[in-house]
Scaffold this active site. Structure first.
Site, mmCIF file in Angstrom:
data_model
loop_
_atom_site.group_PDB
_atom_site.id
_atom_site.type_symbol
_atom_site.label_atom_id
_atom_site.label_comp_id
_atom_site.label_asym_id
_atom_site.label_seq_id
_atom_site.Cartn_x
_atom_site.Cartn_y
_atom_site.Cartn_z
ATOM 1 C CG PHE A 1 -0.367 0.476 2.505
ATOM 2 C CD1 PHE A 1 -0.583 1.775 2.948
ATOM 3 C CD2 PHE A 1 0.361 -0.378 3.316
ATOM 4 C CE1 PHE A 1 -0.063 2.218 4.158
ATOM 5 C CE2 PHE A 1 0.871 0.047 4.523
ATOM 6 C CZ PHE A 1 0.666 1.350 4.953
ATOM 7 C CE LYS A 2 3.622 1.850 4.906
ATOM 8 N NZ LYS A 2 4.886 1.562 5.555
ATOM 9 C CG ASP A 3 4.078 0.461 -4.365
ATOM 10 O OD1 ASP A 3 5.231 0.832 -4.077
ATOM 11 O OD2 ASP A 3 3.806 -0.713 -4.675
ATOM 12 C CB THR B 1 8.214 2.978 4.155
ATOM 13 O OG1 THR B 1 6.916 3.145 4.700
ATOM 14 C CG2 THR B 1 8.765 4.352 3.808
#
Length: 462
Positions: free
Chosen positions: A111-113, A144
């Site tokens: 999800f950090k993308d 991250t």
């Protein structure tokens, strides 16, 4: 709109300046001067937007027109051009009252993308516009680092150094960072845990002379732009579920260790998104669960778990929420954070705690419960959850009443955490991009857990 610090000694700065400052120069976290509130009419208009169009609409609320419209549009569309699903963050139905928001379709399968691909584009844009060298510095519990490196590797005007805890990230997470061979990337494998890495990052940003002389820029969620970018998928998820079910309100279950992802949900709610409960899913490192249930914020003993990206005791974004729940009283925040520094804990009670419990639920998912959840949903629905997403689903199940739809955030692809998946005798097929990592050479520098060792490597790199 302008930005200010939670500690009150930085204020009235613009969007680009806030982005570049990262951590407030007074040690606080930057927040908008005033949270923009979206009308019901605007929400209706946003309902039919694509992900990219929605991101543009939300970003413009915070940017003060500092980036020309066409430039911003290119930044957003370039950021999500590499995502494998055209919806960017699609929603899948697990059962009648539970939906899964898939946030792992970006280049590093996490999800950090979603925020960091945009931040990488934005740092590149600012470096070019201001003709300056930018040195990005960050700490990672696993995801991250890979996302940040992917966003800026090989880019002119930017160098990036990422600290990760040695031996405490998954093998795939390690490979995603350390197989990158670009000369503008430095990976430091630190003896210690993520909290040690995060503490050193904050200390370096708090040293204003070092920060200025080395052109430091923040990639962690201390940077408000990370939070801003993550609010988009809360709106997008709500619109998708509302179209499918007619729901007028949804709750969200969020696996979190640093309080960043769930704070984005809180911000979306404050902006006017019809959110019921924000359910905070943690693991055995359950400082945030204890805060919600008892009003005590106090780090305990660090524990390594099946969900290593949440193996965090001191949550960077907690101060942002504390600021709002304390009525935006910067003097009170200064007092509380000083108390935390000296006494090691913060305690709230009475009406303040009641407000926290009205807004949040919390559940600390123990190891066996995490594995049992993965096994159950793989058996019942054929859906394989990674251990972090499983914590979110387990917490959602705990709070499920059947009366309101819960959207649980799937924060990573299960291939990134095969160590846990193998424990329940599930053989998964790795995506080609992840399988290829195991054939590549690694490049990283191991350092002891001292700030001096990290500074020495940074100075040589910059």
């Amino acid at each position: 709109m302008k930005f200010k610090s939670t500690r009150g000694n930085v204020g009235k700065i613009g969007f680009i300046d806030a982005f570049m400052m990262g951590l407030g120069d007074d040690g606080g976290l930057l927040v908008p001067d005033e949270i923009p509130v979206v009308s019901t009419e605007t929400l209706e208009k946003w309902r039919e937007l694509s992900y990219q169009e929605l991101a543009l609409a939300i970003f413009e609320l915070y940017m003060n027109g500092e980036i020309p419209e066409q430039d911003l549009k290119k930044l957003v569309y370039d950021s999500y051009a590499t995502f494998r699903d055209p919806a960017v963050t699609p929603v899948r139905k697990l059962k009648d009252d539970l939906y899964l928001l898939e946030l792992f379709h970006g280049p590093t399968f996490a999800f950090k993308d979603i925020a960091l691909q945009f931040m990488g584009q934005l740092y590149t844009y600012v470096a070019k516009q201001q003709n300056k060298q930018i040195h990005i510095l960050g700490a990672t519990s696993g995801d991250t680092g890979a996302s940040a490196i992917e966003g800026v590797k090989g880019k002119e005007g930017i160098k990036i150094c990422i600290l990760h805890p040695h031996g405490k990230v998954s093998k795939v997470q390690e490979l995603q960072m350390t197989t990158v061979q670009d000369d503008n990337v430095l990976n430091l494998s630190v003896d210690g845990n993520f909290d040690d890495c995060q503490r050193m990052i904050k200390e370096l940003f708090a040293d204003l002379d070092f920060k200025a002389s080395n052109h430091l820029a923040a990639i962690n969620s201390i940077n408000f732009v990370r939070i801003m970018a993550q609010t988009v998928y809360y709106f997008y998820a709500y619109f998708q579920v509302a179209k499918q079910t007619g729901a007028k309100q949804v709750s969200f279950s969020v696996p979190t260790g640093n309080f960043g992802d769930i704070f984005a949900g809180y911000l979306a709610k404050r902006m006017g998104l019809p959110v019921g409960k924000l359910i905070l899913a943690t693991n055995e490192n359950n400082i945030l669960e204890r805060f919600v249930l008892e009003g005590v914020y106090k780090p305990g003993d660090f524990r390594s778990t099946y969900s290593p990206s949440m193996d965090i005791q001191v949550a960077s974004n907690f101060e942002r929420y504390l600021y709002y729940v304390q009525g935006e009283d910067a003097a009170q925040i200064r007092t509380l954070m000083e108390q935390f520094k000296t006494a090691g804990e913060i305690v709230i009670a009475g009406e303040t705690l009641a407000k926290v419990q009205q807004e949040f639920g919390a559940h600390g998912v123990q190891g066996q419960e995490c594995l049992d959840t993965i096994k159950h949903y793989d058996t019942v629905s054929g859906y394989l959850l990674d251990p972090h997403s499983a914590c979110g689903v387990a917490a959602a199940d705990k709070y499920s009443s059947g009366q309101e739809i819960i959207v649980s955030l799937a924060t990573a692809h299960p291939a990134k955490f095969n160590e846990a998946i193998k424990l329940i005798d599930i053989e998964q097929q790795f995506p080609e991009q992840i399988s290829a990592l195991f054939e590549k050479p690694q490049r990283q520098t191991r350092v002891d857990g001292s700030l001096q060792s990290v500074v020495r490597e940074l100075v040589a790199f910059y």
